[in-house]
Scaffold this motif. Structure first.
Motif, PDB file in Angstrom:
ATOM      1  N   GLU A   1       2.723  -4.328   9.190  1.00 42.67           N
ATOM      2  CA  GLU A   1       3.273  -4.129  10.528  1.00 42.67           C
ATOM      3  C   GLU A   1       3.255  -2.652  10.923  1.00 42.67           C
ATOM      4  N   VAL A   2       3.716  -1.796  10.007  1.00 42.92           N
ATOM      5  CA  VAL A   2       3.770  -0.358  10.292  1.00 42.92           C
ATOM      6  C   VAL A   2       2.370   0.231  10.389  1.00 42.92           C
ATOM      7  N   GLU A   3       1.459  -0.289   9.595  1.00 40.82           N
ATOM      8  CA  GLU A   3       0.097   0.247   9.526  1.00 40.82           C
ATOM      9  C   GLU A   3      -0.628   0.145  10.866  1.00 40.82           C
ATOM     10  N   ARG A   4      -0.211  -0.796  11.690  1.00 44.79           N
ATOM     11  CA  ARG A   4      -0.876  -0.975  12.984  1.00 44.79           C
ATOM     12  C   ARG A   4      -0.700   0.236  13.902  1.00 44.79           C
ATOM     13  N   THR A   5       0.379   0.995  13.671  1.00 43.17           N
ATOM     14  CA  THR A   5       0.651   2.137  14.554  1.00 43.17           C
ATOM     15  C   THR A   5       0.767   3.469  13.823  1.00 43.17           C
ATOM     16  N   PHE A   6       0.798   3.428  12.488  1.00 47.43           N
ATOM     17  CA  PHE A   6       0.964   4.661  11.707  1.00 47.43           C
ATOM     18  C   PHE A   6      -0.351   4.992  11.029  1.00 47.43           C
ATOM     19  N   LYS A   7      -0.938   6.127  11.413  1.00 52.33           N
ATOM     20  CA  LYS A   7      -2.239   6.513  10.889  1.00 52.33           C
ATOM     21  C   LYS A   7      -2.148   6.875   9.401  1.00 52.33           C
ATOM     22  N   ASP A   8      -3.072   6.350   8.608  1.00 52.68           N
ATOM     23  CA  ASP A   8      -3.169   6.620   7.173  1.00 52.68           C
ATOM     24  C   ASP A   8      -1.822   6.401   6.471  1.00 52.68           C
ATOM     25  N   LEU A   9      -1.277   5.207   6.646  1.00 56.48           N
ATOM     26  CA  LEU A   9       0.006   4.884   6.019  1.00 56.48           C
ATOM     27  C   LEU A   9      -0.095   4.932   4.497  1.00 56.48           C
ATOM     28  N   SER A  10      -1.201   4.451   3.942  1.00 56.70           N
ATOM     29  CA  SER A  10      -1.369   4.482   2.475  1.00 56.70           C
ATOM     30  C   SER A  10      -1.307   5.905   1.954  1.00 56.70           C
ATOM     31  N   GLY A  11      -1.999   6.797   2.635  1.00 59.69           N
ATOM     32  CA  GLY A  11      -1.977   8.191   2.219  1.00 59.69           C
ATOM     33  C   GLY A  11      -0.592   8.788   2.296  1.00 59.69           C
ATOM     34  N   HIS A  12       0.139   8.451   3.368  1.00 56.19           N
ATOM     35  CA  HIS A  12       1.505   8.963   3.520  1.00 56.19           C
ATOM     36  C   HIS A  12       2.405   8.464   2.388  1.00 56.19           C
ATOM     37  N   MET A  13       2.321   7.176   2.074  1.00 58.99           N
ATOM     38  CA  MET A  13       3.201   6.607   1.057  1.00 58.99           C
ATOM     39  C   MET A  13       2.858   7.133  -0.336  1.00 58.99           C
ATOM     40  N   ASN A  14       1.563   7.315  -0.607  1.00 57.03           N
ATOM     41  CA  ASN A  14       1.174   7.879  -1.901  1.00 57.03           C
ATOM     42  C   ASN A  14       1.661   9.315  -2.037  1.00 57.03           C
ATOM     43  N   ALA A  15       1.540  10.076  -0.953  1.00 57.29           N
ATOM     44  CA  ALA A  15       2.028  11.455  -0.972  1.00 57.29           C
ATOM     45  C   ALA A  15       3.548  11.489  -1.144  1.00 57.29           C
ATOM     46  N   TYR A  16       4.215  10.528  -0.550  1.00 59.40           N
ATOM     47  CA  TYR A  16       5.678  10.460  -0.689  1.00 59.40           C
ATOM     48  C   TYR A  16       6.058  10.157  -2.135  1.00 59.40           C
ATOM     49  N   ALA A  17       5.307   9.272  -2.790  1.00 60.93           N
ATOM     50  CA  ALA A  17       5.563   8.972  -4.207  1.00 60.93           C
ATOM     51  C   ALA A  17       5.376  10.220  -5.057  1.00 60.93           C
ATOM     52  N   GLU A  18       4.311  10.959  -4.811  1.00 61.32           N
ATOM     53  CA  GLU A  18       4.070  12.207  -5.543  1.00 61.32           C
ATOM     54  C   GLU A  18       5.208  13.206  -5.293  1.00 61.32           C
ATOM     55  N   LYS A  19       5.694  13.266  -4.082  1.00 58.44           N
ATOM     56  CA  LYS A  19       6.797  14.165  -3.742  1.00 58.44           C
ATOM     57  C   LYS A  19       8.057  13.794  -4.527  1.00 58.44           C
ATOM     58  N   LEU A  20       8.343  12.498  -4.609  1.00 60.55           N
ATOM     59  CA  LEU A  20       9.512  12.047  -5.370  1.00 60.55           C
ATOM     60  C   LEU A  20       9.398  12.477  -6.832  1.00 60.55           C
ATOM     61  N   LEU A  21       8.222  12.292  -7.412  1.00 60.68           N
ATOM     62  CA  LEU A  21       8.006  12.683  -8.808  1.00 60.68           C
ATOM     63  C   LEU A  21       8.185  14.186  -8.982  1.00 60.68           C
ATOM     64  N   SER A  22       7.694  14.964  -8.021  1.00 62.62           N
ATOM     65  CA  SER A  22       7.815  16.426  -8.114  1.00 62.62           C
ATOM     66  C   SER A  22       9.258  16.881  -7.986  1.00 62.62           C
ATOM     67  N   GLN A  23      10.093  16.053  -7.367  1.00 63.75           N
ATOM     68  CA  GLN A  23      11.515  16.364  -7.219  1.00 63.75           C
ATOM     69  C   GLN A  23      12.334  15.934  -8.436  1.00 63.75           C
ATOM     70  N   GLY A  24      11.653  15.404  -9.457  1.00 65.49           N
ATOM     71  CA  GLY A  24      12.342  15.014 -10.684  1.00 65.49           C
ATOM     72  C   GLY A  24      12.813  13.580 -10.717  1.00 65.49           C
ATOM     73  N   ILE A  25      12.435  12.788  -9.733  1.00 65.44           N
ATOM     74  CA  ILE A  25      12.782  11.356  -9.742  1.00 65.44           C
ATOM     75  C   ILE A  25      11.678  10.643 -10.522  1.00 65.44           C
TER      76      ILE A  25
END
Length: 545
Positions: free
Chosen positions: A365-389
């Motif tokens: 649903e979100v992907e229909r309006t959010f450009k490169d959602l996969s890239g955003h979510m993968n980058a968010y996962a990497e960010k969480l890991l870099s924050q020690g989560i």
């Protein structure tokens, strides 16, 4: 060729005395001890390349497993049996004041006699028929049986046909990093040595299946595990206006009430039934104290599988969640009607509507309006890991929260997804010649008479590393990946290597009681005298050309 019960007990005690709580570098002390024991054998002095450590991949605790290869010399036989056992244990805090003796099997019984123990434990303690201690059952006794098999086989290589590949793995009680790191090595060995792996055998513990079960068990196949999870969004309100909001805690509580230990949700295959879903975590996510009701919460469940696919679990639990959601709305409306009547105020209909979505549904649903959602979510996962989560479950939850936030949805929602880890189930059906041989061997060891019958059953019932020797159909794996936030970023599986192995599995393990409890104990007669010949004959039978 015969295994020595005395030697297995001796090794068991040596390993139990080494504290190796999961999630600590102490686990390495057991792999190092096993290396010390095995490297002293003439075979490994002559073939040091057949005994080596395997570093856990991406492990903050820098743990390592040990692999040992033994190649028989009786004839040209490339058949090989993979043997696995885990060297870690759960913690010892449950022993309380007796914690210093938790890993001292020769001294712990006298200390336990000072306690007011449950009647069954007291009886076993007085009998002298059990060894007590952390890891004595789960599973340093099984590890010792494998190690002793290597010792024994190495003494008569000219009479030994076939090959053994043993994996003494760390982190089984945690995230199975040890086994997952050994899987690529097993594939590498298979290709390098031209091994034909026939089966993977575990020697993990067995116990009663119900409170009054007298049987001892041998298993072919293994249970699987999914972790269906819910990120729950309510509508916050001031406690002075409770009907102006929808408490995420109440939605979570009703979900737990409906799903937890609901036997109707147990998975059944080949006449075997899994334990029902069990709640592993329920918490609200409000970071501070205030008189605002809770806005969001999370819940996740242990869901045992024998044959059901991830896609079907999602469909099943989505229905349960929708019914739970409706139950809460109905209850709130009923209470609101009573409250307004008693307050002599106008009645009205509360605005809440049932809304349950899977992670994949919301993502699309979100992907229909959010450009490169996969890239955003993968980058968010990497960010969480870099924050020690680094906890994989925390990463998945935060990703579910992020997706909900960027969706722009403001209404209450239950978002259903999978958290790590994933343990595939594996059924041994007898479709191949090796499976037929395995089933015949295990069925041949059954004993119906006596006070403790030996019974063969399908599906080892406890989560174990046996799951990582085969995978279900690709369609099932794809459904899992699409609904597990962080897959391939914070949680990785060597999928190609697991599918390359595709082995039938079995568990031939010691018997006892109360694994993961301070009363953990192993029955000496069955585990050290009766079981080793069964284990040995099974291995030899599966090595035959």
């Amino acid at each position: 060729m015969k295994l020595s019960s005395r030697r297995i007990i001796e090794l068991t005690k040596e390993l139990v005395r080494i504290k190796s709580v999961v999630g600590t570098e102490e686990e390495n002390r057991v792999s190092e001890k096993l290396y010390e024991v095995l490297s002293a054998l003439p075979y490994y002095k002559e073939h040091p390349e057949d005994l080596f450590f395997v570093e856990n991949l991406e492990d903050p605790h820098h743990r390592k497993s040990l692999m040992a290869v033994l190649q028989g010399q009786k004839e040209e036989n490339r058949n090989a049996v993979v043997l696995i056992g885990h060297i870690d244990t759960v913690g010892i805090s449950d022993y309380g004041a007796l914690s210093p003796y938790a890993t001292e099997p020769d001294f712990l019984p006298d200390k336990l006699k000072e306690l007011d123990l449950p009647e069954a434990v007291q009886k076993d303690l007085e009998s002298g028929a059990y060894l007590f201690g952390r890891g004595v059952l789960d599973m340093k006794s099984g590890v010792s049986m494998i190690a002793h098999l290597l010792e024994t086989a190495s003494e008569s290589l000219s009479d030994f046909s076939g090959n053994l590949v043993a994996c003494f793995v760390s982190d089984e009680e945690g995230n199975s990093r040890g086994m997952l790191s050994c899987v690529p090595k097993l594939v590498e060995l298979k290709n390098k040595e031209n091994f034909h792996y026939t089966v993977a055998l575990d020697t993990d513990y067995t116990s009663t299946r119900t409170l009054h079960d007298r049987n001892r068990y041998l298993y072919a196949g293994t249970v699987g595990k999914l972790m269906p999870s819910f990120y729950i969004v309510g509508k916050e309100t001031h406690v002075g206006d409770p009907f102006g909001g929808l408490d995420a805690n109440e939605l979570a509580s009703e979900l737990v009430r409906k799903i937890n230990l609901n036997v109707a949700l147990s998975d059944e295959s080949m006449g075997e039934v899994t334990v029902p879903p069990v709640t592993l975590r329920q918490r609200d996510l409000k970071p501070e104290y205030s008189v605002q009701t809770n806005r969001d919460a999370e819940v996740y469940f242990n869901y045992a599988t024998h044959g059901i696919t991830p896609e079907k679990v999602l469909a099943q639990l989505k229905k349960e969640a929708e019914e739970s959601f409706q139950s809460v709305i109905t209850k709130l409306q009923s209470q609101y009607d009573v409250f307004t009547e008693r307050m002599h105020l106008p009645k009205g209909t509360l605005p809440w509507k049932v809304l349950v979505m899977t992670y994949e549904e919301l993502f699309l649903e979100v992907e229909r309006t959010f450009k490169d959602l996969s890239g955003h979510m993968n980058a968010y996962a990497e960010k969480l890991l870099s924050q020690g989560i680094t906890d994989e479950r925390e990463v998945s939850m935060h990703m579910a929260k992020e997706l909900t936030k960027i969706s722009g949805r403001k209404d209450p929602l239950m978002l259903l997804y999978f958290s790590p880890p994933y343990y595939p189930h594996m059924a041994v059906t007898g479709e191949t010649e090796v499976e037929k041989k395995l089933l015949n061997l295990l069925e041949g060891f059954t004993e119906e008479s006596g006070p403790h019958p030996v019974v063969f059953r399908k599906f080892y019932p406890y989560i174990s590393d046996l799951s990582y020797f085969s995978l279900p159909e690709q369609e099932a794996v794809d459904a899992l990946k699409k609904n597990m936030p962080g897959f391939s970023i914070s949680y990785k599986l060597p999928l190609e290597e697991i599918r390359n192995l595709s082995l039938p599995v079995a568990n031939i393990g010691p018997y006892g009681f109360d694994a993961h409890q301070y009363t953990e104990r192993i029955e000496i007669e069955y585990s050290f005298e009766k079981l080793p010949p069964i284990f040995l004959d099974t291995v030899l039978g599966l090595l035959e050309k």
